[in-house]
Design a protein around this motif. Structure first.
Motif, PDB file in Angstrom:
ATOM      1  N   GLY A   1     -17.529  21.497 126.141  1.00 18.59           N
ATOM      2  CA  GLY A   1     -16.590  21.004 125.119  1.00 18.59           C
ATOM      3  C   GLY A   1     -17.304  19.919 123.826  1.00 18.59           C
ATOM      4  O   GLY A   1     -16.284  19.445 123.268  1.00 18.59           O
ATOM      5  N   LEU A   2     -18.038  19.330 124.562  1.00 21.45           N
ATOM      6  CA  LEU A   2     -18.835  18.317 124.095  1.00 21.45           C
ATOM      7  C   LEU A   2     -19.838  17.981 122.440  1.00 21.45           C
ATOM      8  O   LEU A   2     -19.966  19.783 122.449  1.00 21.45           O
ATOM      9  CB  LEU A   2     -19.398  17.306 125.210  1.00 21.45           C
ATOM     10  CG  LEU A   2     -19.187  16.746 126.337  1.00 21.45           C
ATOM     11  CD1 LEU A   2     -20.687  16.523 127.523  1.00 21.45           C
ATOM     12  CD2 LEU A   2     -18.367  15.608 126.731  1.00 21.45           C
ATOM     13  N   PRO A   3     -19.550  17.171 122.162  1.00 22.57           N
ATOM     14  CA  PRO A   3     -20.308  17.827 120.746  1.00 22.57           C
ATOM     15  C   PRO A   3     -21.620  18.036 121.119  1.00 22.57           C
ATOM     16  O   PRO A   3     -23.032  18.052 122.180  1.00 22.57           O
ATOM     17  CB  PRO A   3     -20.757  16.358 120.537  1.00 22.57           C
ATOM     18  CG  PRO A   3     -19.636  15.664 120.880  1.00 22.57           C
ATOM     19  CD  PRO A   3     -19.315  15.774 122.242  1.00 22.57           C
ATOM     20  N   GLU A   4     -21.843  19.001 120.060  1.00 30.14           N
ATOM     21  CA  GLU A   4     -23.020  19.545 120.382  1.00 30.14           C
ATOM     22  C   GLU A   4     -24.242  18.969 120.197  1.00 30.14           C
ATOM     23  O   GLU A   4     -24.617  17.589 119.679  1.00 30.14           O
ATOM     24  CB  GLU A   4     -23.512  20.758 119.361  1.00 30.14           C
ATOM     25  CG  GLU A   4     -24.648  21.751 119.305  1.00 30.14           C
ATOM     26  CD  GLU A   4     -24.672  22.453 120.187  1.00 30.14           C
ATOM     27  OE1 GLU A   4     -25.615  23.004 121.121  1.00 30.14           O
ATOM     28  OE2 GLU A   4     -23.628  22.767 120.427  1.00 30.14           O
ATOM     29  N   GLY A   5     -25.076  19.435 121.547  1.00 27.80           N
ATOM     30  CA  GLY A   5     -26.216  18.740 121.368  1.00 27.80           C
ATOM     31  C   GLY A   5     -26.505  17.654 122.268  1.00 27.80           C
ATOM     32  O   GLY A   5     -27.705  16.652 123.020  1.00 27.80           O
ATOM     33  N   THR A   6     -24.860  17.227 123.423  1.00 31.63           N
ATOM     34  CA  THR A   6     -24.809  16.549 124.141  1.00 31.63           C
ATOM     35  C   THR A   6     -25.843  16.914 125.383  1.00 31.63           C
ATOM     36  O   THR A   6     -26.089  16.005 126.296  1.00 31.63           O
ATOM     37  CB  THR A   6     -23.451  16.092 124.385  1.00 31.63           C
ATOM     38  OG1 THR A   6     -23.245  15.319 122.971  1.00 31.63           O
ATOM     39  CG2 THR A   6     -23.248  14.550 125.748  1.00 31.63           C
ATOM     40  N   ILE A   7     -25.323  18.079 126.228  1.00 30.68           N
ATOM     41  CA  ILE A   7     -26.031  18.763 126.833  1.00 30.68           C
ATOM     42  C   ILE A   7     -27.292  19.549 126.585  1.00 30.68           C
ATOM     43  O   ILE A   7     -27.443  20.116 125.973  1.00 30.68           O
ATOM     44  CB  ILE A   7     -24.452  19.431 127.511  1.00 30.68           C
ATOM     45  CG1 ILE A   7     -23.425  18.748 127.810  1.00 30.68           C
ATOM     46  CG2 ILE A   7     -25.212  20.545 129.017  1.00 30.68           C
ATOM     47  CD1 ILE A   7     -23.589  18.180 128.789  1.00 30.68           C
ATOM     48  N   PRO A   8     -28.024  19.117 127.722  1.00 28.50           N
ATOM     49  CA  PRO A   8     -29.739  19.476 127.338  1.00 28.50           C
ATOM     50  C   PRO A   8     -29.683  20.654 127.599  1.00 28.50           C
ATOM     51  O   PRO A   8     -28.618  20.804 127.858  1.00 28.50           O
ATOM     52  CB  PRO A   8     -30.556  18.864 128.169  1.00 28.50           C
ATOM     53  CG  PRO A   8     -29.750  18.500 129.380  1.00 28.50           C
ATOM     54  CD  PRO A   8     -28.604  17.501 128.523  1.00 28.50           C
TER      55      PRO A   8
END
Length: 311
Positions: free
Chosen positions: A304-311
């Motif tokens: 659910g984090l903003p796109e691009g936060t998780i690699p």
């Protein structure tokens, strides 16, 4: 005369191109975005309880001592202790410390000792798919057979629990080259088999989509520690405590995941349960500074984090 120009020599050499998996690219932890877990926590901790059942007289299984000819009564009975005795003591410990669990279950458990899963269900614990039995590996199966293994496991869990699991750990951490694709196609949202990071990582799948990899421990896992390295219960507890202290400090720089993998036939033994209780009590005592949760909740938050936060 030899070439004395090191730059020209360096430019003339290309790095080797090795076979890869194509699931994720390289991402250095210090170079990633910094974010937080719920309530501003920087360290997420989850306890994974592996509920496993083994065939008698055939197949794979961890060994207390080198196995003899089948039927290997010594090692079969040692593992079965976990389902008859060890798991109940482990549940009592989790209750005493108010710790949730992610229960990684072989679907054969539902036919052999459903009482154990009734107890976890009453606690409200998460259920994660863990194959049919740890007497087999899934990664060696042909694709149709592996798809069938995933479908059979999922159906048993969904029937018993009223919903399908969202997470998967392969028996023996065994994956084929298409396992992430098959899990995504079967409706799974995350997998646990890869231990290359301390944050969730997106895996590419063949349908153009993706599935999340949540860190699952191998260092904080009682099988590699106790069966593989021959650590004592005190050794394993010390590993948990020192890792926890260090990860609390490291999480000041980046949000991290600390998973703890337990097998009732190992840590349910009295001489190992006592030091484990001390280590888990130490972690639970810092709960106001942590997010003590489940693997599924970690996956949901990360997704659910903003796109691009998780690699």
């Amino acid at each position: 005369m030899p070439d004395q120009d090191p730059k020209r020599h360096h430019d003339a050499v290309s790095p080797p191109r090795l076979a890869g998996h194509g699931r994720y690219g390289y991402s250095a932890l210090p170079h990633r975005p910094v974010w937080t877990w719920p309530n501003g926590a920087r360290l997420a901790v989850y306890v994974a309880v592996n509920m496993e059942h083994f065939a008698f007289g055939e197949g794979l299984g961890a060994e207390l001592a080198p196995g003899g000819p089948q039927p290997d009564v010594l090692n079969y009975a040692w593992r079965d202790y976990g389902n008859r005795v060890g798991v109940w003591r482990l549940i009592d410990l989790l209750d005493d410390l108010a710790l949730p669990a992610s229960v990684l279950v072989n679907s054969a458990i539902y036919g052999y000792c459903p009482e154990t899963m009734n107890a976890f269900r009453a606690r409200g614990d998460e259920v994660v798919g863990h194959g049919r039995t740890n007497a087999e590996r899934q990664g060696i199966l042909a694709e149709p057979d592996e798809r069938r293994l995933i479908a059979e496991t999922t159906a048993v869990i969904a029937t018993a629990e009223g919903r399908a699991p969202q997470g998967w750990l392969g028996p023996w951490i065994s994956q084929s080259r298409v396992t992430p694709d098959l899990l995504k196609e079967a409706g799974y949202s995350y997998l646990l088999d890869w231990s290359m990071d301390e944050q969730p990582v997106w895996f590419r799948t063949r349908d153009g989509g993706r599935i999340l990899s949540v860190p699952y421990p191998q260092e904080l896992n009682d099988i590699p520690s106790i069966v593989g390295r021959k650590d004592t219960g005190e050794d394993f507890a010390h590993i948990l405590e020192t890792t926890f202290d260090e990860m609390v400090d490291q999480s000041a720089k980046a949000p991290l995941v600390m998973g703890i993998a337990l097998h009732p036939y190992l840590v349910g033994q009295p001489h190992r349960l006592r030091p484990l209780r001390r280590a888990l009590r130490r972690i639970a005592g810092r709960r106001d500074d942590l997010w003590i949760t489940t693997a599924g909740a970690i996956a949901a938050h990360a997704a659910g984090l903003p796109e691009g936060t998780i690699p």
